[in-house]
Write a protein that holds these residues in place. Structure first.
Motif, PDB file in Angstrom:
ATOM      1  N   ASP A 122      78.662 -85.440 122.074  1.00  0.00           N
ATOM      2  CA  ASP A 122      77.724 -85.674 120.971  1.00  0.00           C
ATOM      3  C   ASP A 122      76.270 -85.604 121.407  1.00  0.00           C
ATOM      4  N   SER A 123      76.002 -84.942 122.527  1.00  0.00           N
ATOM      5  CA  SER A 123      74.619 -84.839 122.992  1.00  0.00           C
ATOM      6  C   SER A 123      73.800 -83.974 122.049  1.00  0.00           C
ATOM      7  N   PRO A 124      72.574 -84.391 121.732  1.00  0.00           N
ATOM      8  CA  PRO A 124      71.729 -83.582 120.857  1.00  0.00           C
ATOM      9  C   PRO A 124      71.176 -82.360 121.588  1.00  0.00           C
ATOM     10  N   VAL A 125      70.701 -81.408 120.815  1.00  0.00           N
ATOM     11  CA  VAL A 125      70.076 -80.201 121.373  1.00  0.00           C
ATOM     12  C   VAL A 125      68.611 -80.488 121.667  1.00  0.00           C
ATOM     13  N   LEU A 126      68.137 -79.991 122.802  1.00  0.00           N
ATOM     14  CA  LEU A 126      66.729 -80.095 123.170  1.00  0.00           C
ATOM     15  C   LEU A 126      66.166 -78.689 123.321  1.00  0.00           C
ATOM     16  N   PRO A 184      74.680 -81.384 111.448  1.00  0.00           N
ATOM     17  CA  PRO A 184      73.648 -81.970 110.578  1.00  0.00           C
ATOM     18  C   PRO A 184      73.397 -83.454 110.814  1.00  0.00           C
ATOM     19  N   ASN A 185      74.319 -84.144 111.472  1.00  0.00           N
ATOM     20  CA  ASN A 185      74.154 -85.587 111.674  1.00  0.00           C
ATOM     21  C   ASN A 185      73.512 -85.938 113.017  1.00  0.00           C
ATOM     22  N   ARG A 186      73.188 -84.928 113.807  1.00  0.00           N
ATOM     23  CA  ARG A 186      72.539 -85.180 115.097  1.00  0.00           C
ATOM     24  C   ARG A 186      71.057 -84.839 115.021  1.00  0.00           C
ATOM     25  N   PRO A 187      70.221 -85.595 115.738  1.00  0.00           N
ATOM     26  CA  PRO A 187      68.808 -85.213 115.805  1.00  0.00           C
ATOM     27  C   PRO A 187      68.624 -83.984 116.688  1.00  0.00           C
ATOM     28  N   ILE A 188      67.532 -83.293 116.493  1.00  0.00           N
ATOM     29  CA  ILE A 188      67.158 -82.156 117.341  1.00  0.00           C
ATOM     30  C   ILE A 188      65.840 -82.507 118.021  1.00  0.00           C
ATOM     31  N   TYR A 189      65.784 -82.319 119.323  1.00  0.00           N
ATOM     32  CA  TYR A 189      64.594 -82.641 120.105  1.00  0.00           C
ATOM     33  C   TYR A 189      63.762 -81.382 120.331  1.00  0.00           C
ATOM     34  N   LEU A 190      62.477 -81.481 120.056  1.00  0.00           N
ATOM     35  CA  LEU A 190      61.518 -80.419 120.358  1.00  0.00           C
ATOM     36  C   LEU A 190      60.543 -80.955 121.401  1.00  0.00           C
ATOM     37  N   VAL A 191      60.549 -80.358 122.584  1.00  0.00           N
ATOM     38  CA  VAL A 191      59.635 -80.752 123.649  1.00  0.00           C
ATOM     39  C   VAL A 191      58.600 -79.644 123.794  1.00  0.00           C
ATOM     40  N   GLY A 192      57.366 -79.946 123.451  1.00  0.00           N
ATOM     41  CA  GLY A 192      56.307 -78.945 123.485  1.00  0.00           C
ATOM     42  C   GLY A 192      55.243 -79.273 124.508  1.00  0.00           C
ATOM     43  N   SER A 194      51.560 -78.323 125.853  1.00  0.00           N
ATOM     44  CA  SER A 194      50.290 -77.647 125.564  1.00  0.00           C
ATOM     45  C   SER A 194      50.414 -76.757 124.323  1.00  0.00           C
ATOM     46  N   LEU A 195      50.434 -75.438 124.497  1.00  0.00           N
ATOM     47  CA  LEU A 195      50.629 -74.524 123.375  1.00  0.00           C
ATOM     48  C   LEU A 195      51.938 -74.843 122.654  1.00  0.00           C
ATOM     49  N   GLY A 196      52.980 -75.159 123.420  1.00  0.00           N
ATOM     50  CA  GLY A 196      54.260 -75.517 122.824  1.00  0.00           C
ATOM     51  C   GLY A 196      54.177 -76.766 121.964  1.00  0.00           C
ATOM     52  N   GLY A 197      53.200 -77.646 122.249  1.00  0.00           N
ATOM     53  CA  GLY A 197      53.002 -78.820 121.410  1.00  0.00           C
ATOM     54  C   GLY A 197      52.557 -78.437 120.012  1.00  0.00           C
ATOM     55  N   CYS A 198      51.650 -77.458 119.919  1.00  0.00           N
ATOM     56  CA  CYS A 198      51.238 -76.945 118.606  1.00  0.00           C
ATOM     57  C   CYS A 198      52.436 -76.333 117.892  1.00  0.00           C
ATOM     58  N   LEU A 199      53.226 -75.589 118.641  1.00  0.00           N
ATOM     59  CA  LEU A 199      54.394 -74.923 118.065  1.00  0.00           C
ATOM     60  C   LEU A 199      55.398 -75.949 117.530  1.00  0.00           C
ATOM     61  N   ALA A 200      55.619 -77.022 118.284  1.00  0.00           N
ATOM     62  CA  ALA A 200      56.563 -78.058 117.867  1.00  0.00           C
ATOM     63  C   ALA A 200      56.089 -78.760 116.597  1.00  0.00           C
ATOM     64  N   LEU A 201      54.798 -79.099 116.536  1.00  0.00           N
ATOM     65  CA  LEU A 201      54.269 -79.773 115.358  1.00  0.00           C
ATOM     66  C   LEU A 201      54.297 -78.867 114.130  1.00  0.00           C
ATOM     67  N   ALA A 202      54.007 -77.581 114.331  1.00  0.00           N
ATOM     68  CA  ALA A 202      54.024 -76.645 113.212  1.00  0.00           C
ATOM     69  C   ALA A 202      55.433 -76.502 112.643  1.00  0.00           C
TER      70      ALA A 202
END
Length: 601
Positions: A122-126, A184-192, A194-202
């Protein structure tokens, strides 16, 4: 001496077992494990470099009978691999990954040399979104530990790729929705980064209906305020004969070379200067490889990409509903990250800041930063929509144990704590031989001055019995906030890494039902913050309800005490004295009134 709690009806719940192969009846999709000799496969645009490939085949979970599954459980003091890879490996792999440079942006899955890549059930995707380098190797120091808790995917943007920012957002968004459709019941992790931080927030702003945990490392949303703004046009106009110097300039701007070289040097109170020197000598020549990773024309494009990314993201911050953890550096020479962290914490609806005052821009490539430890210490790791203090807990690794020993070294040296236990025949022995090896066990004791006995107790159980003692702590520990929005990763966060959880009836119920070792102080904070003349005094409730719950699960109650701690200092001022000071007493009353109230969810 210990007491066995009994009851007429004992309900023993099974211990929480972790398996690498399992059936999940409530899943919307079925998962088939297929052995494949190929190094990678592509599912809906997602490239997975795994030995076992997932295939969506129906509405019920089936497991290929030919697949061999093994029971797997993450034990205490497991090897998280921190320090086995360094920035030198990042630069060496970077030179290799850019060679087959054809094709658009794509995903890859980092694979361990020993093949030990299977995450826990049940590990979430990062999804890791890289910075200006675009390599996708920014998790190289952390990937071994992260692969145990997540299904890790890394985005690679080829050197000569010129995909606009909005198209990168759409590409990540497609993958995000595909993973959400699978689970659908698992969270998805976005690790951004620098530039990837903008991408994650967008991406988060465009998908408010998906359960996301966004982790930002010095996001480039403050690019319009970079202190390098006057220098950037010079870098773009630099003659080709001088472009070889760009990597060296960027390396000192983006990170601290000493902290980068310290990653695989032996950590101790006295640094291994010889190893550190060797690492620096071998690291600096490799920096020339950055000219291949970020050539002049690519640098010019990435600067334009950063500008458009910051503008696009800042205009959509109000739409971000995701849970956000922001990692900010105090010595970021490329971006005003500390100021930006405070701005984002005010503008994002659910944002927590973790501040590292001595680190540079490339935070994830510097020594002393363990991403999984930070995720655990800030209580951001979960497998479902809500964090469960028992089911979502990951035991401390060996590197975390060593770090805790170093942090507690001064106290160990000053006090030399010794522990004794009583065997069944009444004999007192040094060590913990008289304490049961298997749970459920409830350790019940009394706090001494400031509760300083807690750390030696937990560490000794780990060292001698390889057992995690889950301490039931005051709820205020889990809702502490900094006045300026910049809260450093502290001793209190490390307590959560080593098992601290709020003292609530449901949490104690879950611990005992999973046959854990629970630590309870009935006297609580009042006992630890006792007043003058109250040394060795108990403040226990008249009817300790924990006995009834321990009896329900047949738990072994181990009462314990401590001596000496109340004798190492003498109180000059206590609570009664402080409340007689006019200005200070008003401040304390307001603080208590405005303090958070813990509500069990």
């Amino acid at each position: 001496m210990f007491v066995k709690a009994t009851a007429s009806v004992v309900n023993l719940a099974p211990c929480l077992g972790l398996k690498s192969g399992y059936k999940h009846r409530s899943s919307r999709v079925s998962v088939k494990c297929v052995k494949t000799a190929a190094d990678s496969s592509v599912v809906n645009g997602v490239s997975l470099k795994e030995v076992e490939k997932r295939e969506v085949i129906g509405s019920e979970v089936n497991i290929d009978e030919k697949s061999v599954w093994k029971e797997e459980k993450l034990e205490a003091l497991w090897d998280d691999g921190y320090g086995t890879q360094s920035v030198k490996d990042y630069l060496d792999l970077g030179k290799e990954i850019i060679k087959p440079d054809g094709g658009p942006p794509r995903w890859f899955c980092p694979v361990a040399l020993d093949g030990n890549d299977s995450p826990l059930p049940d590990s979430p995707v990062l999804l890791f979104l890289p910075g200006m380098d675009g390599l996708g190797l920014g998790l190289i120091l952390h990937q071994k530990s992260l692969r145990k808790a997540f299904e890790v995917r890394c985005l690679h943007i080829p050197v000569y790729d010129r995909t606009p920012f909005i198209d990168l957002v759409a590409f990540v968004e497609e993958t995000l929705r595909f993973e959400h459709a699978l689970y659908p019941n698992r969270p998805i992790y976005l690790v951004g980064d620098s530039l990837g931080g903008c991408l994650a927030l967008a991406v988060a702003a465009r998908n408010p209906g998906i359960d996301l945990v966004v982790i930002l490392s010095n996001p480039a949303t403050s690019f319009d305020r970079t202190p390098l703004k006057p220098i950037l046009p010079v870098l773009e106009a630099m003659p080709d004969t001088l472009t070889g110097t760009i990597p060296y300039l960027l390396s000192f701007v983006m990170g601290d070379p000493v902290k980068m070289a310290s990653v695989d040097a032996e950590s101790s109170s006295i640094p291994n200067l010889e190893k550190l020197s060797d690492n620096l000598v071998s690291l600096l020549p490799r920096l020339s490889g950055l000219s291949d990773i970020i050539p002049k024309e690519t640098l010019s494009w990435k600067l334009k990409l950063l500008k458009s990314a910051a503008a696009y993201t800042n205009s959509r911050l109000h739409a971000v509903k995701a849970e956000v953890l922001l990692l900010a550096s105090g010595k970021d020479n490329m971006l005003p990250s500390s100021d930006e962290a405070q701005r984002l914490s005010r503008n994002l609806q659910n944002c927590k800041v973790c501040y590292f005052k001595d680190n540079g821009h490339t935070l994830l490539l510097e020594d002393g930063i363990n991403l999984l430890t930070i995720i655990k210490g800030t209580l951001k790791y979960r497998r479902t929509s809500k964090h469960d203090f028992v089911k979502d807990y990951l035991p401390p690794s060996m590197s975390e144990y060593k770090s805790a020993l170093q942090g507690n070294g001064w106290f160990q040296f000053a006090t030399s704590p010794a522990m004794f236990s009583t065997l069944e025949d009444g004999k007192i022995v040094r060590g913990l031989a008289g304490v049961p090896d298997d749970g459920p066990v409830l350790l019940v004791g009394y706090h001494m001055l400031l509760g300083l006995e807690l750390a030696p107790l937990v560490l000794e159980f780990l060292r001698e019995k390889n057992v995690i003692v889950r301490g039931m702590a005051h709820p205020a520990l889990f809702s502490m906030k900094s006045n300026n929005g910049l809260q450093e990763f502290s001793y209190f966060d490390l307590m959560k890494v080593f098992g601290a959880l709020p003292v609530t009836p449901s949490n104690l119920f879950k611990l005992l039902s999973s046959k854990s070792f629970a630590l309870l102080y009935p006297g609580g904070a009042r006992e630890a913050l006792h007043r003058k003349g109250e040394e060795y005094k108990l403040f226990w409730p008249d009817q300790p309800e924990f006995v009834r719950m321990a009896a329900k699960f047949g738990a072994t109650i181990v009462p314990f005490g401590a001596i000496g701690e109340d004798d190492i200092a003498e109180l000059v001022l206590d609570y009664d004295d402080v409340m007689r000071i006019p200005v200070l007493n008003d401040y304390l009353r307001r603080t208590n009134e405005q303090g958070p109230i813990w509500k069990e969810k």
